[in-house]
Scaffold this motif. Structure first.
Motif, PDB file in Angstrom:
ATOM      1  N   ARG A  96     -31.534   8.001  23.722  1.00  0.00           N
ATOM      2  CA  ARG A  96     -32.896   7.689  24.147  1.00  0.00           C
ATOM      3  C   ARG A  96     -33.283   8.530  25.366  1.00  0.00           C
ATOM      4  NH1 ARG A  96     -32.287   2.837  23.706  1.00  0.00           N
ATOM      5  NH2 ARG A  96     -31.578   2.291  25.801  1.00  0.00           N
ATOM      6  N   GLU A 190     -41.633  11.891  17.086  1.00  0.00           N
ATOM      7  CA  GLU A 190     -40.940  11.136  16.037  1.00  0.00           C
ATOM      8  C   GLU A 190     -39.513  10.797  16.459  1.00  0.00           C
ATOM      9  OE1 GLU A 190     -39.786  11.580  11.284  1.00  0.00           O
ATOM     10  OE2 GLU A 190     -40.895  13.164  12.334  1.00  0.00           O
ATOM     11  N   TYR A 193     -39.568   8.006  19.028  1.00  0.00           N
ATOM     12  CA  TYR A 193     -39.839   6.709  18.394  1.00  0.00           C
ATOM     13  C   TYR A 193     -38.599   6.170  17.687  1.00  0.00           C
ATOM     14  CZ  TYR A 193     -41.988   3.198  15.389  1.00  0.00           C
ATOM     15  OH  TYR A 193     -42.297   2.015  14.753  1.00  0.00           O
ATOM     16  N   ASN A 194     -37.890   7.029  16.990  1.00  0.00           N
ATOM     17  CA  ASN A 194     -36.690   6.591  16.279  1.00  0.00           C
ATOM     18  C   ASN A 194     -35.574   6.169  17.227  1.00  0.00           C
ATOM     19  OD1 ASN A 194     -37.884   7.111  13.788  1.00  0.00           O
ATOM     20  ND2 ASN A 194     -37.167   9.227  13.739  1.00  0.00           N
ATOM     21  N   GLY A 196     -36.051   4.685  20.096  1.00  0.00           N
ATOM     22  CA  GLY A 196     -36.445   3.513  20.861  1.00  0.00           C
ATOM     23  C   GLY A 196     -37.260   3.797  22.102  1.00  0.00           C
ATOM     24  N   GLU A 198     -40.435   4.248  22.976  1.00  0.00           N
ATOM     25  CA  GLU A 198     -41.823   4.162  22.512  1.00  0.00           C
ATOM     26  C   GLU A 198     -42.799   4.733  23.518  1.00  0.00           C
ATOM     27  OE1 GLU A 198     -39.711   1.706  22.439  1.00  0.00           O
ATOM     28  OE2 GLU A 198     -39.462   1.139  20.333  1.00  0.00           O
ATOM     29  N   HIS A 199     -42.521   4.572  24.821  1.00  0.00           N
ATOM     30  CA  HIS A 199     -43.451   5.072  25.842  1.00  0.00           C
ATOM     31  C   HIS A 199     -43.533   6.599  25.800  1.00  0.00           C
ATOM     32  CE1 HIS A 199     -39.447   5.205  27.633  1.00  0.00           C
ATOM     33  NE2 HIS A 199     -39.894   6.136  28.455  1.00  0.00           N
ATOM     34  N   CYS A 201     -42.980   8.453  23.153  1.00  0.00           N
ATOM     35  CA  CYS A 201     -43.689   8.779  21.905  1.00  0.00           C
ATOM     36  C   CYS A 201     -45.193   8.630  22.085  1.00  0.00           C
ATOM     37  CB  CYS A 201     -43.183   7.879  20.788  1.00  0.00           C
ATOM     38  SG  CYS A 201     -44.035   8.090  19.209  1.00  0.00           S
ATOM     39  N   THR A 202     -45.625   7.546  22.725  1.00  0.00           N
ATOM     40  CA  THR A 202     -47.055   7.315  22.933  1.00  0.00           C
ATOM     41  C   THR A 202     -47.671   8.383  23.837  1.00  0.00           C
ATOM     42  OG1 THR A 202     -46.681   4.936  22.685  1.00  0.00           O
ATOM     43  CG2 THR A 202     -48.742   5.635  23.720  1.00  0.00           C
TER      44      THR A 202
END
Length: 263
Positions: A96, A190, A193-194, A196, A198-199, A201-202
């Protein structure tokens, strides 16, 4: 402690005397009572000290030292052996963190390529508008210029066309880099996101939207300038045809009628 030692010395000294003496026995009993009272006083003092904040802080000192030692050993082990599994650091957390680093690098690449492409498109649009202005000036002066003046203005127009061509090639080159940055950002988002994150990715998707909107806006401006240039060229062709036809008519009027008759 000094009181306790004094009491102990008093008790031992008194008990060693003759036990048959009544006065000595009474004195020994008094000494024993005094010793018991000293012991009880020391016990009370010890209980109060154990409940105090100072004692609790002293008890926590070994734990603090131990936690600091663990933190230092953890940092040094990560620096020395990056792939050694350390306590509280799993493979998922390391992946991550790595995906977050990838998104940061991708965002930096995207921002730089977007800035270069936007600047190239802006300069291309300016060059187009300059060429349009020169073309319109020439159209309005058709038939009014001397051959020398017409040659001068055509030299300027040709130079401006070369600049427009150079600006267009620059746009194509930067657009290729920008498209690579878009693809890298999509892949990094991507991956984040995979894993974990998420921030990350956004944030990457938001940067993608902003960059695409900005480039699309400049593209529209360039397309409008190209359309105006095409219209100006069509107007120039029409004006030249009209001027040529007017010259032919005047030339025919100047020719004697004898040369126009058919045998």
């Amino acid at each position: 402690m000094q009181a306790f030692s004094n009491c102990g010395l008093c008790a031992s000294g008194s008990l060693l005397k003759g036990r048959t003496d009544f006065l000595v026995a009474r004195r020994n009993m008094a000494v024993l009572r005094l010793s018991a009272a000293c012991v009880q006083l020391l016990k009370d003092k010890a209980n109060v000290f154990c409940r105090s904040r100072v004692h609790q802080r002293l008890l926590r000192l070994p734990e603090v030292g131990r936690s600091n030692t663990v933190a230092f050993s953890l940092g040094t082990s990560l620096c020395a052996v990056p792939f050694t599994q350390v306590e509280n650091l799993s493979h998922e957390s390391l992946i991550r963190r790595a995906s977050c680093l990838v998104t940061d690098s991708a965002n930096t690449y995207l921002s730089q390529t977007t800035l270069a492409l936007v600047d190239a498109l802006t300069q291309y649009a300016k060059a187009l508008h300059t060429l349009i202005a020169l073309q319109k000036r020439y159209i309005t002066s058709i038939g009014k210029l001397t051959p020398a003046e017409e040659d001068n203005i055509w030299q300027v127009i040709i130079g401006q066309r070369v600049e427009v061509s150079d600006r267009l090639e620059e746009c194509k080159r930067f657009e290729s880099n920008w498209m690579n940055a878009i693809n890298i950002c999509e892949l990094s988002a991507e991956a984040a996101y995979n894993s974990g994150a998420e921030h990350a990715c956004t944030a990457t998707k938001t940067n993608l939207q902003v960059a695409q909107c900005k480039v699309e806006e400049l593209r529209k401006i360039s397309k409008e300038a190209e359309k105006k240039l095409a219209e100006t060229k069509a107007e120039e062709i029409q004006r030249m045809a009209e001027y040529a036809s007017s010259i032919d008519i005047n030339d025919l009027e100047d020719i004697p009628e004898a040369y126009l008759r058919e045998d």
